[in-house]
Design an enzyme around this catalytic site. Structure first.
Site, PDB file in Angstrom:
ATOM      1  N   GLU B  35       6.957   1.054  -0.368  1.00  0.00           N
ATOM      2  CA  GLU B  35       6.488   1.831   0.774  1.00  0.00           C
ATOM      3  C   GLU B  35       7.550   2.863   1.171  1.00  0.00           C
ATOM      4  O   GLU B  35       8.700   2.496   1.410  1.00  0.00           O
ATOM      5  CB  GLU B  35       6.198   0.878   1.945  1.00  0.00           C
ATOM      6  CG  GLU B  35       5.064  -0.098   1.618  1.00  0.00           C
ATOM      7  CD  GLU B  35       5.073  -1.358   2.469  1.00  0.00           C
ATOM      8  OE1 GLU B  35       5.904  -1.463   3.395  1.00  0.00           O
ATOM      9  OE2 GLU B  35       4.243  -2.247   2.186  1.00  0.00           O
ATOM     10  N   LEU B  64       0.113   0.612   1.695  1.00  0.00           N
ATOM     11  CA  LEU B  64       0.842  -0.392   2.472  1.00  0.00           C
ATOM     12  C   LEU B  64       0.244  -1.779   2.258  1.00  0.00           C
ATOM     13  O   LEU B  64      -0.645  -2.196   2.997  1.00  0.00           O
ATOM     14  CB  LEU B  64       0.697  -0.039   3.945  1.00  0.00           C
ATOM     15  CG  LEU B  64       1.854   0.725   4.566  1.00  0.00           C
ATOM     16  CD1 LEU B  64       1.446   1.303   5.894  1.00  0.00           C
ATOM     17  CD2 LEU B  64       3.035  -0.213   4.746  1.00  0.00           C
ATOM     18  N   ALA B  65       0.714  -2.467   1.258  1.00  0.00           N
ATOM     19  CA  ALA B  65       0.154  -3.785   0.965  1.00  0.00           C
ATOM     20  C   ALA B  65       1.108  -4.479   0.011  1.00  0.00           C
ATOM     21  O   ALA B  65       1.150  -4.167  -1.183  1.00  0.00           O
ATOM     22  CB  ALA B  65      -1.226  -3.650   0.336  1.00  0.00           C
ATOM     23  N   GLU B  66       1.885  -5.407   0.548  1.00  0.00           N
ATOM     24  CA  GLU B  66       2.987  -5.978  -0.235  1.00  0.00           C
ATOM     25  C   GLU B  66       2.498  -6.830  -1.395  1.00  0.00           C
ATOM     26  O   GLU B  66       3.088  -6.802  -2.483  1.00  0.00           O
ATOM     27  CB  GLU B  66       3.911  -6.781   0.683  1.00  0.00           C
ATOM     28  CG  GLU B  66       4.679  -5.914   1.692  1.00  0.00           C
ATOM     29  CD  GLU B  66       3.830  -5.401   2.843  1.00  0.00           C
ATOM     30  OE1 GLU B  66       2.708  -5.913   3.028  1.00  0.00           O
ATOM     31  OE2 GLU B  66       4.270  -4.480   3.558  1.00  0.00           O
ATOM     32  N   GLN B  88      10.049  -3.393   2.288  1.00  0.00           N
ATOM     33  CA  GLN B  88      10.712  -2.567   3.302  1.00  0.00           C
ATOM     34  C   GLN B  88      11.694  -3.371   4.165  1.00  0.00           C
ATOM     35  O   GLN B  88      12.775  -2.884   4.475  1.00  0.00           O
ATOM     36  CB  GLN B  88       9.661  -1.879   4.163  1.00  0.00           C
ATOM     37  CG  GLN B  88      10.185  -0.651   4.848  1.00  0.00           C
ATOM     38  CD  GLN B  88       9.072   0.312   5.213  1.00  0.00           C
ATOM     39  OE1 GLN B  88       8.224  -0.009   6.044  1.00  0.00           O
ATOM     40  NE2 GLN B  88       9.060   1.488   4.608  1.00  0.00           N
ATOM     41  N   PHE B  89      11.295  -4.584   4.526  1.00  0.00           N
ATOM     42  CA  PHE B  89      12.175  -5.485   5.283  1.00  0.00           C
ATOM     43  C   PHE B  89      11.889  -6.914   4.839  1.00  0.00           C
ATOM     44  O   PHE B  89      10.793  -7.213   4.368  1.00  0.00           O
ATOM     45  CB  PHE B  89      11.902  -5.385   6.793  1.00  0.00           C
ATOM     46  CG  PHE B  89      12.565  -4.219   7.473  1.00  0.00           C
ATOM     47  CD1 PHE B  89      13.808  -4.361   8.073  1.00  0.00           C
ATOM     48  CD2 PHE B  89      11.944  -2.987   7.518  1.00  0.00           C
ATOM     49  CE1 PHE B  89      14.414  -3.283   8.716  1.00  0.00           C
ATOM     50  CE2 PHE B  89      12.542  -1.910   8.148  1.00  0.00           C
ATOM     51  CZ  PHE B  89      13.788  -2.057   8.745  1.00  0.00           C
ATOM     52  N   PHE B  92       8.672  -8.465   5.936  1.00  0.00           N
ATOM     53  CA  PHE B  92       7.477  -7.800   5.419  1.00  0.00           C
ATOM     54  C   PHE B  92       7.280  -8.075   3.934  1.00  0.00           C
ATOM     55  O   PHE B  92       6.374  -7.535   3.304  1.00  0.00           O
ATOM     56  CB  PHE B  92       7.528  -6.297   5.720  1.00  0.00           C
ATOM     57  CG  PHE B  92       7.793  -6.023   7.179  1.00  0.00           C
ATOM     58  CD1 PHE B  92       7.206  -6.820   8.153  1.00  0.00           C
ATOM     59  CD2 PHE B  92       8.645  -5.004   7.576  1.00  0.00           C
ATOM     60  CE1 PHE B  92       7.462  -6.608   9.500  1.00  0.00           C
ATOM     61  CE2 PHE B  92       8.909  -4.784   8.921  1.00  0.00           C
ATOM     62  CZ  PHE B  92       8.316  -5.580   9.889  1.00  0.00           C
ATOM     63  N   TYR B  94       6.731 -11.188   3.171  1.00  0.00           N
ATOM     64  CA  TYR B  94       5.942 -12.427   3.185  1.00  0.00           C
ATOM     65  C   TYR B  94       4.518 -12.255   2.655  1.00  0.00           C
ATOM     66  O   TYR B  94       4.006 -13.175   2.011  1.00  0.00           O
ATOM     67  CB  TYR B  94       5.929 -13.057   4.588  1.00  0.00           C
ATOM     68  CG  TYR B  94       7.314 -13.427   5.110  1.00  0.00           C
ATOM     69  CD1 TYR B  94       8.313 -13.844   4.230  1.00  0.00           C
ATOM     70  CD2 TYR B  94       7.624 -13.369   6.455  1.00  0.00           C
ATOM     71  CE1 TYR B  94       9.579 -14.184   4.691  1.00  0.00           C
ATOM     72  CE2 TYR B  94       8.888 -13.702   6.929  1.00  0.00           C
ATOM     73  CZ  TYR B  94       9.864 -14.105   6.043  1.00  0.00           C
ATOM     74  OH  TYR B  94      11.109 -14.446   6.505  1.00  0.00           O
ATOM     75  N   PRO B  95       3.845 -11.144   2.924  1.00  0.00           N
ATOM     76  CA  PRO B  95       2.494 -11.032   2.347  1.00  0.00           C
ATOM     77  C   PRO B  95       2.488 -11.137   0.814  1.00  0.00           C
ATOM     78  O   PRO B  95       1.464 -11.459   0.235  1.00  0.00           O
ATOM     79  CB  PRO B  95       2.039  -9.630   2.787  1.00  0.00           C
ATOM     80  CG  PRO B  95       2.833  -9.332   4.000  1.00  0.00           C
ATOM     81  CD  PRO B  95       4.169  -9.995   3.782  1.00  0.00           C
ATOM     82  N   HIS B 135      12.601  -7.971  11.730  1.00  0.00           N
ATOM     83  CA  HIS B 135      13.448  -7.039  10.973  1.00  0.00           C
ATOM     84  C   HIS B 135      14.800  -7.645  10.620  1.00  0.00           C
ATOM     85  O   HIS B 135      15.694  -6.929  10.194  1.00  0.00           O
ATOM     86  CB  HIS B 135      13.670  -5.748  11.766  1.00  0.00           C
ATOM     87  CG  HIS B 135      12.451  -4.902  11.884  1.00  0.00           C
ATOM     88  ND1 HIS B 135      11.449  -5.180  12.782  1.00  0.00           N
ATOM     89  CD2 HIS B 135      12.045  -3.786  11.215  1.00  0.00           C
ATOM     90  CE1 HIS B 135      10.490  -4.274  12.677  1.00  0.00           C
ATOM     91  NE2 HIS B 135      10.828  -3.420  11.728  1.00  0.00           N
TER      92      HIS B 135
END
Ligand SMILES: Cc1ncc(C[n+]2csc(CCOP(=O)(O)OP(=O)(O)O)c2C)c(N)n1
Ligand SMILES: [Mg+2]
Lengths: 377, 331
Positions: B35, B64-66, B88-89, B92, B94-95, B135
Site C-alpha cells: 500500500e 487496500l487489502a492485506e 504498512q504497520f 495492519f 493481521y488481515p 500503530h
C-alpha cells in the site's frame, strides 16, 4: 435481473472531480438474464460432435470416479471424501478448457477436475486419503494444491495470472470455489485485485445451493452470485452448471477473453451436490428428499446422455465404451487404494524449510532415536 | 536518491531502501507490492524512488487489502517471481494472517518441497514513536509460533541492509520485522561485504557479570542499560539475536555459560512471548551454569497503550537494571 438499474446512468456532472466519477456503465458486465443452456437448444447442433462425445465420456468416468471414491471412504480407505457427484459437468468442463500452460486452482471438492487435468487419481487423493497433503507435483501439471481454507486460493490465481501477464505468457488461471466461499473476504479481495490488475483469471463458482447445511439465501442477498462481478468492474456470467456443453462454452469464452487481454470473468454455475457434504455429513438434517429427487432429474450425466441419443450422436457401443473406461479407472482405484500406503515418519521434518533449522535437526534426531528404540523392542 | 558509495553513514531507512534497490538491480524477479509503496515511496519512505527506477509494475501500488496483497504475492512466487511485500504497520498485517499461516508458511511442506515460496514480508513494528492505537504492536510472537516462517529483525542500519538482502535471497518465506523507532538511527554501511546468513546472533557488547539477550527495538535500550550498569559495578554483555527463527541456540548457550546470568529484554508482551521461549531454552540447556533464574523484562500484558502512556509500558534502563539487581548476586 439488472440490479444496478436504479443507478444514475446520466453523464457525470461537470462539477464532479474526475476521480470520483463512475467509471463504466454496469450493463455490459451484468450476468446473463437467465442461466446459459445448450443442451435443450438448437445451438447444440453447431457443436463439434467429437467434443460432445468427449464431454460425455468424461462425465461417465467422472461419475464412476466419485462413486468409487465414496465407496473407498465407506471402507475406510479414504479419510474423508467431499464428493462432486451431481457437479461433474463443472468438474469436467473446467479441466477441459485449460490449455497445458494454464493453471488450475482447485478447492477440496475439485479432485475430479484435478484428475481431468491429468493428475494421477492416487496422487490427487492423498490429501483425502490422509497420507500426504499434496500428492502431486503442482508444477508438472500446473495444478495448485487442493485448497481447504475457503477461497484463499483465489488470490493465488490472481497473482499467478498477473505474473504470467507481466512475463508476456498467454497463461490463464482458473480458480474454483463454492457458493459459500463467495462470502469470504479473500474472494472479494481476489476479484477486486483481478479486475484492478486486469489479470487473466477466471473464477468458477459452483453454486450447489449449500455450504454444508447453510442454504444460499443465508449466504447472500445478491440477485445472483454472478452479480457480484459488477461491483468489481468485471463480467459476470450465469450458466446451468449441469449442462456440460454450456459450462464448457461459457468457461471457454471467459478463458479466451482473459487470454487475449480482456481481463477476468466471474462464472456462476448453478448445480447441486447429490451426495452429502462429505461422508461425515447427514444431509437429511437440512434438505428434503423431494429436492434431491428434483435435481436427480436434472442430473448432468442424464441430461447429456438423453440429448446425445436424441441427436443420434451416442449409440450403445459408444456408451459401453465410456462405461468400460469408467470401470477400468474404478478397478485401478480399488487395487491401488486397498494397498497400504508407504509412510516415512522421518518425512515429517522434510520440507519445512529449504534447510532444517538447528531446532528441527534436534527434533529429527529425537524421533529417529524413538523409532530405533521401538524397532529394538 | 543517489547511488551509494560502498561505505557511508546512513539511517536504517536508507539502508533498507538501498537493500531493496540493490536486490531489484541484481535480480529482475524481485517485485515489491504493498500500500502506497509506489509514487509515495511508502509511509516510511522505505521504497522511495524505486517505482521511478524500476517502474510501477515492479513497485506496485495495490488495492487496500492485506490478505489480497499476500495472496497475490503467493501466486506471483508460484510463477517464479520473488515478491517483497510491505505491510504498512504491524497491526495492519493481521488481515493477512490466514494467507501467512495457511499458505505462505506451509506451501513448501504441503507440496513436498515442490512449491517453495521465496516471499519477504516486511513489517514495521513496535512502539516508541508516539503512534496512536494499532500503530505500535510487537507481533513477533505470532510469527515465531508458525513453523515454516523465518523471522528476523535488525537492530542496526548495517544489519537492516544485510538481513534484508539475505531475506530476499532466501528460498523460504521471511517475516522481516523493522523496528520503526530505529528507522532514523544511523550507522556506517558497507554494501560490498558478503551477505550475512540468517540465523546468527551477534554479541554487541562483551561482559562478564551477566548477559542481556535482546533484539530489534530493545537493543539500544540494553546497550544504554549496560553502560549505566558500569557505575553499579556490573559488566553486562549484550547479545542481539537478529534472527528469532531460526534461533541461534549455540551462541546463546556460549554466552550464557560464560557469564552464568541472563535477562531477556523485549518490548512485546511477556506472557507466551519470545522471552518465555528463550528463558525455557536457556534453562533447559544451561541449567548447571546458571547462578540465577533467567529473568524477563518485557512490555506488560496489556493492549498497547495510548502514546502518552507508552513509556510506562516499554522496558527502560531502570527496569532492566532492577532485573539485573535480582540475579542473586549474594550467592
Ligand atoms: C475459512 C474456512 N472456514 C470454514 C471452513 C469449513 N468448511 C469446509 S467446506 C465448508 C462449506 C463450503 O461451502 P461452499 O463454498 O458452498 O462449497 P461446497 O462445499 O458446497 O462445495 C465449510 C464451512 C473452511 N474450510 N474454511
Ligand atoms: Mg456450496
Amino acid at each position: 435481473m439488472p440490479v444496478l438499474e436504479h443507478r444514475p446512468t446520466a453523464p457525470v456532472p461537470s462539477w464532479l472531480p474526475g476521480a470520483t466519477a463512475p467509471r463504466t456503465d454496469p450493463a455490459p458486465l451484468l450476468p446473463d438474464p437467465s442461466p446459459v443452456r445448450m443442451l435443450g437448444t438448437d445451438e447444440l447442433k453447431d457443436q463439434d460432435p467429437a467434443l460432445l462425445l468427449d464431454l460425455y465420456r468424461r462425465l461417465v468416468v467422472g461419475r464412476r470416479y466419485n462413486q468409487q471414491a465414496t465407496t473407498l471412504t465407506r471402507q475406510g480407505r479414504l479419510a474423508v471424501y467431499p464428493s462432486s457427484t451431481g457437479q461433474e459437468a463443472c468438474q469436467v468442463a473446467a479441466a477441459m478448457v485449460l490449455r497445458q500452460d494454464d493453471w488450475l486452482f482447485p478447492s477440496y471438492r475439485d479432485t475430479l477436475a484435478v484428475v481431468g487435468r491429468g493428475v494421477d487419481p492416487l496422487e490427487a487423493l492423498t490429501l483425502l486419503r490422509g497420507n500426504a497433503h499434496t500428492g502431486y507435483d503442482p508444477l508438472a501439471t500446473r495444478t495448485a494444491p487442493l485448497c481447504t481454507p475457503l477461497a484463499t486460493q483465489a488470490p493465488h490465481a490472481v497473482g499467478l495470472a498477473h505474473a504470467a501477464r507481466l512475463a508476456g505468457d498467454p497463461v490463464v488461471a482458473l480458480a474454483m470455489m463454492g457458493d459459500g466461499g463467495t462470502s469470504e473476504g479473500d474472494f472479494h479481495e481476489a476479484l477486486n485485485f483481478a479486475a484492478v490488475l486486469n489479470a487473466p483469471v477466471v473464477f468458477l463458482v459452483q453454486n450447489n445451493g449449500y455450504a454444508i447445511s447453510v442454504p444460499l439465501a443465508k449466504q447472500s442477498a445478491a440477485p445472483s452470485l454472478a452479480h457480484k462481478a459488477v461491483g468489481y468492474g468485471m463480467r459476470g456470467r450465469l450458466v446451468d452448471g449441469n449442462d456440460v456443453v454450456a459450462v464448457h462454452q461459457v468457461l471457454a469464452e471467459a478463458m479466451e477473453q482473459a487470454r487475449t487481454g480482456g481481463g477476468p470473468t466471474l462464472v456462476e454455475a448453478l448445480t447441486y451436490r447429490l451426495d452429502a457434504h462429505t461422508n461425515a455429513d447427514d444431509a437429511t438434517r437440512y434438505r428434503g428428499s423431494d429436492e434431491v429427487t428434483a435435481w436427480q432429474e436434472h442430473d448432468p450425466l442424464l441430461l447429456m446422455e438423453r440429448r446425445l441419443r436424441d441427436l443420434g450422436l451416442l449409440d450403445d457401443a459408444a456408451a459401453a465404451e465410456a462405461s468400460e473406461a469408467a470401470e477400468t479407472l474404478a478397478a485401478r482405484m480399488r487395487a491401488e487404494f486397498h494397498a497400504e500406503p508407504v509412510l516415512d515418519p522421518m518425512s515429517l521434518f522434510q520440507h519445512v524449510y529449504a534447510h532444517p533449522t538447528p531446532q528441527l535437526l534436534e527434533q529429527q534426531h529425537q524421533l529417529a532415536a524413538e523409532l530405533a528404540a521401538e524397532a529394538e523392542r | 536518491m543517489t547511488t551509494m558509495t560502498p561505505t557511508r553513514t546512513v539511517t536504517m531507512a536508507q539502508a533498507l531502501n538501498t537493500a531493496l534497490r540493490d536486490a531489484m538491480r541484481e535480480d529482475a524477479s524481485v517485485h515489491l507490492l504493498g500500500e502506497d509503496v509506489g509514487r509515495l515511496g511508502g509511509v516510511f519512505r522505505i521504497t522511495d524512488g524505486l517505482a521511478a527506477e524500476f517502474g510501477e509494475q515492479r513497485c506496485l501500488d495495490t488495492p487496500l487489502a492485506e490478505a489480497g496483497i499476500l495472496g497475490t504475492a503467493i501466486g506471483m512466487a508460484m510463477y517464479g517471481l520473488r515478491p517483497v511485500v510491505e505491510m504498512q504497520f504491524d497491526a495492519f498485517a493481521y488481515p493477512a494472517m490466514e494467507q501467512l499461516i495457511s499458505h505462505v508458511a506451509k506451501m513448501r511442506n504441503r507440496t513436498a518441497g515442490r512449491l517453495p515460496l521465496p516471499i519477504t514480508v516486511r513489517i514495521p513494528y513496535g512502539g516508541g514513536i508516539g503512534g496512536v492505537e494499532h500503530h505500535s504492536d510487537s507481533s513477533e510472537a505470532y510469527y515465531v509460533a508458525t513453523p515454516g516462517l523465518h523471522v528476523v529483525t535488525p537492530a542496526t542500519a548495517a544489519d537492516a541492509y544485510g538481513l534484508l538482502r539475505a531475506s530476499i535471497a532466501s528460498d523460504d518465506p521471511v517475516v522481516f520485522l523493522e523496528p520503526k523507532r530505529l528507522y532514523w538511527s544511523k550507522a556506517d554501511l558497507d554494501t560490498t561485504g558478503a551477505v550475512e546468513p540468517i540465523g546468527r546472533a551477534v554479541l554487541r557488547r562483551p561482559g562478564r557479570s551477566a548477559v542481556l539477550i535482546t533484539y530489534g527495538p530493545s537493543l539500544p535500550v540494553c546497550l544504554e542499560a549496560a553502560e549505566a550498569a558500569v557505575a553499579e559495578g556490573w559488566d553486562l554483555a549484550v547479545l542481539d539475536l537478529r534472527s528469532l527463527v531460526p534461533f541461534d541456540d549455540a551462541t546463546v548457550e556460549n554466552v550464557v555459560r560464560s557469564v552464568g546470568r541472563a535477562v531477556v529484554v523485549h518490548e512485546s508482551t511477556g506472557f507466551g512471548g519470545m522471552g518465555a521461549e528463550i528463558a525455557a531454552r536457556v534453562s533447559e540447556r544451561c541449567f548447571h551454569h546458571l547462578a540465577a533464574p533467567v529473568l524477563r523484562v518485557t512490555g506488560f500484558d496489556i493492549p498497547y497503550p495510548a502514546p502518552m502512556l507508552e513509556h510506562h509500558h516499554l522496558p527502560g534502563v531502570d527496569r532492566i537494571l532492577d532485573a539485573v539487581a535480582k540475579l542473586q548476586w549474594e550467592d
